[in-house]
Scaffold this active site. Sequence first.
Site, PDB file in Angstrom:
ATOM      1  N   ASP A 133     -15.124  12.188  58.609  1.00 17.60           N
ATOM      2  CA  ASP A 133     -15.953  11.403  57.465  1.00 17.60           C
ATOM      3  C   ASP A 133     -16.301  10.161  58.063  1.00 17.60           C
ATOM      4  OD1 ASP A 133     -15.249  13.312  55.593  1.00 17.60           O
ATOM      5  OD2 ASP A 133     -13.349  12.478  55.054  1.00 17.60           O
ATOM      6  N   ASP A 143     -18.929  17.397  52.075  1.00 16.31           N
ATOM      7  CA  ASP A 143     -18.331  16.930  50.828  1.00 16.31           C
ATOM      8  C   ASP A 143     -19.639  16.685  49.890  1.00 16.31           C
ATOM      9  OD1 ASP A 143     -15.837  17.071  51.975  1.00 16.31           O
ATOM     10  OD2 ASP A 143     -16.030  14.729  52.491  1.00 16.31           O
TER      11      ASP A 143
END
Length: 201
Positions: free
Chosen positions: A160, A174
Amino acid sequence: MAEAERIIGTPDNPEADGGEPERSGSVPGDVTGEDGQQPKGRRKIAVLFVVAAIAYAFDLISKMIVVAKLEHHEPIDVIGDWLRFNAIRNAGAAFGFGEAFTIIFTCIAAAVIVVIARLARKLYSLPWAIALGLLLGGALGNLTDRIFRTPGVFEGAVVDFIAPKGFAVFNLADSAIVCGGILIVLLSFRGLDPDGTVHKD
């Protein structure tokens, strides 16, 4: 995904379920909606996979760049302190939730991919093809991390790096999943089914 499961459950061959045989002149494999509507146009399978491939490619490339250039370095300010690129490894679900259930989230992602693959054979709606393509691309992106990254197969931590101020850190996969999910909710509220027909509750 209730709408998707409803369409998946529609039999391809009415005779197999004791229904009436197809009328002469009908095209084998055609799908009829609840109101007797026939789907229009061709299946949108190609659109689904193109959107999925684009979403997956952007996610994969962005993670490769982040790992090579940003990991183990100071965060990069994109818009002051409102938006930063900050590389982290996330063992949980989207936005860092549930780090103790990595294997469960991996199984869920795999199940989503299987459901979408089954649904593709009855996909005539362009908006549904885009929505499912985003879901598929995002699920594949994070599933790739789960399989190939440390600490091990099906337990890998997702990369991330998008860090808005006051919010969880996430990635492009995401974002694709969330956008696809929102679009599916909107389509369901409008009564549009994946086969291109419109139902009325």
